[in-house]
Design a protein around this motif. Structure first.
Motif, mmCIF file in Angstrom:
data_model
loop_
_atom_site.group_PDB
_atom_site.id
_atom_site.type_symbol
_atom_site.label_atom_id
_atom_site.label_comp_id
_atom_site.label_asym_id
_atom_site.label_seq_id
_atom_site.Cartn_x
_atom_site.Cartn_y
_atom_site.Cartn_z
ATOM 1 N N PHE A 1 -18.096 1.244 22.037
ATOM 2 C CA PHE A 1 -17.181 1.538 20.919
ATOM 3 C C PHE A 1 -16.576 2.939 21.049
ATOM 4 C CE2 PHE A 1 -20.187 -1.626 19.155
ATOM 5 C CZ PHE A 1 -19.281 -2.650 18.949
ATOM 6 N N SER A 2 -16.131 3.240 22.238
ATOM 7 C CA SER A 2 -15.549 4.561 22.508
ATOM 8 C C SER A 2 -14.298 4.822 21.677
ATOM 9 C CB SER A 2 -15.231 4.711 23.999
ATOM 10 O OG SER A 2 -14.330 3.699 24.428
ATOM 11 N N LEU A 3 -13.437 3.810 21.496
ATOM 12 C CA LEU A 3 -12.224 3.988 20.705
ATOM 13 C C LEU A 3 -12.558 4.250 19.233
ATOM 14 C CD1 LEU A 3 -9.932 1.162 22.165
ATOM 15 C CD2 LEU A 3 -9.848 3.621 22.662
ATOM 16 N N SER A 4 -13.562 3.549 18.740
ATOM 17 C CA SER A 4 -13.959 3.728 17.338
ATOM 18 C C SER A 4 -14.524 5.122 17.112
ATOM 19 C CB SER A 4 -14.994 2.670 16.947
ATOM 20 O OG SER A 4 -14.451 1.370 17.071
ATOM 21 N N LYS A 5 -15.373 5.566 18.022
ATOM 22 C CA LYS A 5 -15.935 6.913 17.891
ATOM 23 C C LYS A 5 -14.842 7.967 17.996
ATOM 24 C CE LYS A 5 -19.161 6.080 21.033
ATOM 25 N NZ LYS A 5 -20.324 6.282 21.942
ATOM 26 N N ASP A 6 -13.885 7.729 18.864
ATOM 27 C CA ASP A 6 -12.769 8.672 18.996
ATOM 28 C C ASP A 6 -11.918 8.712 17.723
ATOM 29 O OD1 ASP A 6 -10.970 10.381 20.802
ATOM 30 O OD2 ASP A 6 -9.576 8.834 20.103
#
Length: 336
Positions: free
Chosen positions: A154-159
């Motif tokens: 979930f890299s996009l969500s964390k970003d």
């Protein structure tokens, strides 16, 4: 509809997250009759049968409606697919497109099948058994909507917490409103207990938890009470560790489910005795069985002596779990 029996009126209730399906041969046989997972979730007879199968086999205290947290983005119009061995995959959309998603009559009719199934399950379920409805917490659901799947962690969500927080908060607000409606309809259809799964709580750093974790779930709970939903509400903020104490201070729910990575001795010493907890046996222990299962089951029994507690796992029941181990665990809890 407020049933005479709910989970808090059962003495030391026992149930399992992901009990409906996965490890049961009768479920796997039933599942073959439908091609896609969502087709199965929106087939009335399949939902009724799979929700009741664990009750018939184990005589546990609670049934949970067979569904998925991703029916909410499906309801809003985002394409959702499930691939065997890879989990869910959601249509890739920009934040602008996510915020413009709207319910459609076709999707609403699909969800109405789930609510009709709840009515039927309630009529078939013994009156001394609880029926649990559920949804995913807004942050957890938004993770799938933003990233599409979990493969990147979930890299996009964390970003988005760092760089698109305003857009993220607008999406969370949208999910709050949809989740209130979805849970309220489950309650009105016959669910006497409701649960909110925050599977990815551990991804949110402490300084952002108020806006991303606490506030949306608080809004769901207050929204349900405004709609006269009287059902007890269970929350499961997985992965917070000792942050669970701060979560309990900020989110007022009826039950807090504790994940298997959190030391239950520490939790019990750190929260008031009148706070009701659920869990937290490691699903791997149930999978392996043997003396370790006996030891851990007896340990949890001793830990929660003198307080109201719901026996469950600290996460979902694993697909390879032997049925004999589940029977053994229930026997230990009830008879040892």
């Amino acid at each position: 509809m407020y049933m005479d029996i709910n989970i808090l009126q059962i003495d030391k209730p026992i149930w399992f997250m992901r009990q409906a399906g996965r490890h049961l041969p009768e479920y796997r046989k039933l599942r073959l009759k439908k091609g896609s997972f969502l087709d199965f979730c929106f087939d009335l007879d399949s939902v009724v049968e799979s929700s009741l199968q664990p009750i018939r086999r184990y005589d546990i205290d609670c049934a949970i409606v067979f569904s998925d947290i991703l029916v909410v983005p499906f309801l809003l119009g985002q394409k959702v697919s499930f691939y065997k061995g890879h989990g869910p995959n959601l249509e890739s959309l920009s934040f602008k497109s996510l915020l413009n998603l709207k319910k459609t009559d076709i999707k609403i009719k699909k969800l109405e099948i789930s609510y009709e199934a709840i009515k039927r399950v309630r009529t078939l379920l013994n009156s001394n058994k609880s029926l649990i409805g559920f949804c995913g917490a807004p942050w957890t659901v938004s993770c799938y909507m933003i990233d599409g799947n979990s493969r990147s962690g979930f890299s996009l969500s964390k970003d988005s917490i760092k760089n698109k927080k305003l857009d993220l908060e607008l999406l969370l607000e949208k999910l709050v409103d949809t989740s209130i409606d979805h849970l309220a309809k489950q309650y009105e259809s016959g669910c006497d207990t409701l649960m909110i799964f925050e599977s990815w709580a551990g991804l949110v750093d402490q300084k952002n938890r108020k806006d991303i974790l606490y506030s949306p779930v608080k809004k769901i709970i207050s929204g349900l009470r405004e709609r006269n939903v009287k059902a007890p509400i269970i929350v499961f903020p997985k992965g917070l560790g000792r942050g669970i104490v701060e979560y309990i201070k900020n989110v007022v729910a009826d039950v807090y489910s504790i994940d298997y990575e959190t030391d239950m001795d520490w939790v019990i010493k750190s929260v008031k005795k009148d706070i009701i907890l659920q869990g937290n046996l490691n699903p791997e222990v149930l999978l392996r069985g043997g003396n370790k299962l006996v030891q851990e089951a007896l340990k949890i029994k001793k830990q929660v002596e003198g307080r109201q507690h719901i026996f469950n796992l600290g996460h979902g029941l694993l697909p390879q779990t032997p049925i004999s181990n589940v029977h053994k665990y229930i026997e230990i809890l009830r008879n040892y």
